[in-house]
Design an enzyme around this catalytic site. Structure first.
Site, mmCIF file in Angstrom:
data_model
loop_
_atom_site.group_PDB
_atom_site.id
_atom_site.type_symbol
_atom_site.label_atom_id
_atom_site.label_comp_id
_atom_site.label_asym_id
_atom_site.label_seq_id
_atom_site.Cartn_x
_atom_site.Cartn_y
_atom_site.Cartn_z
ATOM 1 N N GLU A 134 16.643 -20.384 -18.270
ATOM 2 C CA GLU A 134 16.981 -20.445 -16.658
ATOM 3 C C GLU A 134 15.801 -19.851 -16.047
ATOM 4 O O GLU A 134 15.522 -18.668 -16.369
ATOM 5 C CB GLU A 134 18.139 -19.471 -16.340
ATOM 6 N N CYS B 201 16.639 -16.103 -7.704
ATOM 7 C CA CYS B 201 15.934 -17.433 -8.454
ATOM 8 C C CYS B 201 16.361 -18.382 -7.426
ATOM 9 O O CYS B 201 15.425 -19.433 -7.389
ATOM 10 C CB CYS B 201 16.446 -17.522 -9.817
HETATM 11 P P1 NAP Z 1 10.833 -11.805 -17.136
HETATM 12 O O1 NAP Z 1 9.759 -10.739 -17.077
HETATM 13 O O2 NAP Z 1 10.417 -13.399 -17.670
HETATM 14 O O3 NAP Z 1 12.045 -11.059 -18.220
HETATM 15 C C1 NAP Z 1 13.072 -11.626 -18.417
HETATM 16 C C2 NAP Z 1 13.806 -11.095 -19.604
HETATM 17 O O4 NAP Z 1 12.906 -11.457 -20.764
HETATM 18 C C3 NAP Z 1 13.676 -9.545 -19.740
HETATM 19 O O5 NAP Z 1 14.850 -8.963 -20.185
HETATM 20 C C4 NAP Z 1 12.486 -9.064 -20.686
HETATM 21 O O6 NAP Z 1 12.773 -8.056 -21.195
HETATM 22 C C5 NAP Z 1 12.596 -10.269 -21.632
HETATM 23 N N1 NAP Z 1 11.628 -10.538 -22.356
HETATM 24 C C6 NAP Z 1 10.392 -10.396 -22.092
HETATM 25 N N2 NAP Z 1 9.501 -10.695 -23.225
HETATM 26 C C7 NAP Z 1 10.166 -11.258 -24.056
HETATM 27 C C8 NAP Z 1 9.971 -12.000 -25.203
HETATM 28 N N3 NAP Z 1 8.713 -11.989 -25.831
HETATM 29 N N4 NAP Z 1 11.064 -12.293 -26.025
HETATM 30 C C9 NAP Z 1 12.141 -12.109 -25.543
HETATM 31 N N5 NAP Z 1 12.450 -11.576 -24.530
HETATM 32 C C10 NAP Z 1 11.572 -11.211 -23.638
HETATM 33 O O7 NAP Z 1 11.564 -12.028 -15.939
HETATM 34 P P2 NAP Z 1 11.878 -10.723 -14.860
HETATM 35 O O8 NAP Z 1 10.785 -10.294 -14.246
HETATM 36 O O9 NAP Z 1 12.813 -10.065 -15.374
HETATM 37 O O10 NAP Z 1 12.701 -11.931 -13.634
HETATM 38 C C11 NAP Z 1 12.063 -12.485 -12.772
HETATM 39 C C12 NAP Z 1 12.017 -13.861 -12.981
HETATM 40 O O11 NAP Z 1 13.182 -14.397 -13.362
HETATM 41 C C13 NAP Z 1 11.782 -14.740 -11.769
HETATM 42 O O12 NAP Z 1 10.775 -15.638 -11.823
HETATM 43 C C14 NAP Z 1 12.819 -15.478 -11.179
HETATM 44 O O13 NAP Z 1 12.593 -16.675 -10.774
HETATM 45 C C15 NAP Z 1 13.678 -15.585 -12.747
HETATM 46 N N6 NAP Z 1 15.083 -15.822 -12.540
HETATM 47 C C16 NAP Z 1 15.525 -17.042 -12.883
HETATM 48 C C17 NAP Z 1 17.163 -17.266 -12.670
HETATM 49 C C18 NAP Z 1 17.569 -18.361 -12.878
HETATM 50 O O14 NAP Z 1 18.971 -18.451 -13.219
HETATM 51 N N7 NAP Z 1 16.937 -19.386 -13.143
HETATM 52 C C19 NAP Z 1 17.668 -16.108 -12.449
HETATM 53 C C20 NAP Z 1 17.190 -14.770 -11.934
HETATM 54 C C21 NAP Z 1 15.691 -14.822 -12.263
HETATM 55 P P3 NAP Z 1 11.606 -7.022 -21.519
HETATM 56 O O15 NAP Z 1 10.709 -6.971 -20.353
HETATM 57 O O16 NAP Z 1 12.192 -5.597 -21.987
HETATM 58 O O17 NAP Z 1 10.659 -7.599 -22.619
#
Ligand code: NAP
Length: 516
Positions: free
Chosen positions: A256, A293
């Site tokens: 997602e 999102c």
């Molecule tokens: P993110 O930076 O992509 O991080 C998401 C999750 O991934 C965090 O828990 C992060 O934890 C983890 N992560 C990072 N690197 C990783 C790796 N190499 N392997 C596994 N996990 C890893 O996103 P965010 O800044 O938290 O959220 C914002 C984004 O999410 C926006 O772009 C938004 O559109 C999207 N979003 C989408 C939805 C949907 O349902 N489609 C819902 C909400 C948000 P760590 O930082 O600890 O590594």
């Protein structure tokens, strides 16, 4: 100051290593720390598989539903305290905090009810049995059974409670144990919302684990029978999808990701429909400071209506107070972190290569009871894209904040569909119109590019839930940029955690073996 713990191998444990600092994004104050490493993740996964899996699979759907109901109740009992935490750690207004928390407890309860309706079964049938030979005994049927591994849930920062709860509801009801890893920025809300659930919901041992920390080697230890459900940005999604262990072992991955959701105003909309568009756009720009999102990022309006829409939205946005989210009357709090503020500002700069600001300011806006230097504030910004070509940043760049862009178009369904498509796959697209012929044509064009399409006309305008609201009964997810994943959608949400298998042979006997 809180020190976050993880719940692994059936116990609360502290990590080690340089701690994350969890801050109040309004003031910069450090609220909690979390030592993020040093866990034996292979053991934690194996514990969930061997302790949680069998115990969950032994329960009927109705019993798993009861478990979800207890989780919902345990969470709801902490609502007031959790609102305070979300105001501080998430920069949420009270209303934003309730949106996340009630979304979490409501989704758990919706799946509890689904479990109750499924009753005393453990195996689900998928469709009717079919005769596969002469005589009625030889039959084939499709059934759905829980996978034998662990569901690893990786969450984004913006919905720290709803995020884990909606994923856990589906996995646990399907019969799979969960290990959930929240995002660091709002890990305090996630931890504080999970702790009472783990302690008071009488979950089977190993059913729910929490990793408050780095993902570390977690994915290296996954096996073919495990599942990863990821929510976050598309860049991180690419890394997760491409992870060697997941590819080698064929681990199921659901993504997602981000999305440039569009709202389309169809020409000659009735006043009620027009007002609904304004209401929904302003809500999406302001609720959770635009960090949803599913929030609308592109608002397609017929050229003839551009001025009217710009003026009407600007008038409403002028009434919105930005500042300390704990202060009554403030509608937009800070973004969740200073880093996020920097990212949104950079995204706006990119959007401005093909757009101009129609309303709002990137700097020097008024703040209520807060300081611009200490807090992570971005005030609502309404842009107008002058360049509506395919190359325009408005179709590529997600500003994950209180930012939306008006995109003028010629009023034809074909052009609107073409512009929506440039977003390369969205979670949700909304259409506001009363010209039935035009709306009908547009709808058919939009369907393949979105996970959900919301159609608003004058007859439903006052009751239509916000397009950004994710409902447990309807699919959440979308094609292309949005990740290609599917979550929720009632029973459909369980499919990620189940094996669909065809069983053929002596039909009545097989039905008896499977108790279907
Ligand atoms: P993110 O930076 O992509 O991080 C998401 C999750 O991934 C965090 O828990 C992060 O934890 C983890 N992560 C990072 N690197 C990783 C790796 N190499 N392997 C596994 N996990 C890893 O996103 P965010 O800044 O938290 O959220 C914002 C984004 O999410 C926006 O772009 C938004 O559109 C999207 N979003 C989408 C939805 C949907 O349902 N489609 C819902 C909400 C948000 P760590 O930082 O600890 O590594």
């Amino acid at each position: 100051m809180d020190e976050l713990e993880s719940y692994l191998n059936g116990q609360w444990v502290q990590g080690s290593g340089a701690p994350w600092q969890l801050r109040n994004p309004t003031t910069g104050e450090v609220l909690a720390e979390c030592a993020p490493g040093g866990f034996d993740l292979a053991a934690a996964l194996e514990y969930a598989r061997t302790e949680g899996g069998p115990r969950l699979r032994a329960l009927t759907f109705a019993e798993r539903g009861e478990l979800l109901a207890r989780m919902s109740q345990a969470l709801h009992a902490e609502r007031e305290a959790l609102i305070e935490v979300a105001v501080k750690n998430g920069g949420n207004t009270r209303s934003d905090a309730k949106f996340d928390l009630d979304g979490a407890s409501g989704t758990l309860m919706a799946y509890a009810e689904l479990g109750r309706r499924l009753g005393a079964r453990r195996v689900l049938e998928d469709g009717e049995p079919v005769d596969i030979g002469s005589g009625s005994r030889l039959q084939g049927r499709h059934v759905l059974v829980p996978l034998r591994g662990v569901a690893v849930h990786i969450g984004a920062f913006n919905f720290p409670a709803w995020g884990w709860a909606e994923k856990a509801a589906c996995a646990l009801l399907a019969g799979m144990p969960v290990l959930t890893k929240p995002a660091p920025a709002t890990a305090l809300v996630a931890y504080r919302s999970l702790r009472p659930v783990i302690e008071r919901a009488e979950l089977p041992r190993g059913a729910l684990s929490l990793l408050s920390g780095d993902v570390g080697s977690l994915l290296d230890h996954l096996r073919h029978e495990d599942v990863v459900a990821f929510t976050g940005g598309s860049r991180t999604a690419r890394v997760v999808r491409g992870h060697a262990a997941l590819l080698d072992r064929g681990v199921r991955v659901n993504v997602e990701a981000d999305s440039l959701n569009a709202a389309v105003l169809v020409p000659d909309a009735e006043e009620a429909t027009f007002q609904a568009l304004l209401r929904d756009v302003v809500r999406d720009m302001t609720q959770k400071a635009g960090q949803k999102c599913t929030a609308v990022r592109r608002v397609l309006v017929p050229e003839a209506d551009l001025q009217r829409v710009t003026e009407a939205l600007s008038e409403r946005l002028a009434e919105i107070r930005v500042g300390d989210p704990s202060v009554e009357g403030v509608r937009v709090g800070p973004l969740t972190t200073k880093e996020q503020q920097g990212r949104v500002r950079a995204a706006v700069e990119q959007l401005l290569t093909g757009a101009r600001i129609a309303w709002g300011k990137l700097d020097g806006f008024e703040l209520t009871s807060a300081s611009a230097s200490e807090g992570a504030f971005v005030a609502p910004l309404l842009l107008v894209a002058e360049d509506v070509s395919a190359a325009s940043a408005v179709h590529r760049v997600e500003a994950f904040g209180p930012v939306a862009t008006l995109v003028p178009y010629d009023g034809s369904a074909e052009r609107a569909a073409e512009l929506v498509r440039l977003g390369e796959g969205s979670l949700v697209t909304s259409v506001y119109g009363d010209d039935r012929e035009q709306v009908g044509r547009l709808l058919l064009e939009l369907l393949p590019h979105s996970g959900r399409v919301v159609v608003v006309d004058a007859k439903v305008a006052d009751r239509s839930p916000a397009p950004s609201l994710v409902l447990p009964d309807l699919l959440h997810g979308g094609p292309g940029r949005a990740g290609g994943g599917e979550e929720l959608g009632g029973l459909r949400g369980l499919a990620l955690y189940q094996q669909r298998v065809a069983v053929q042979g002596n039909g009545p006997l097989i039905a008896r073996y499977l108790q279907v």
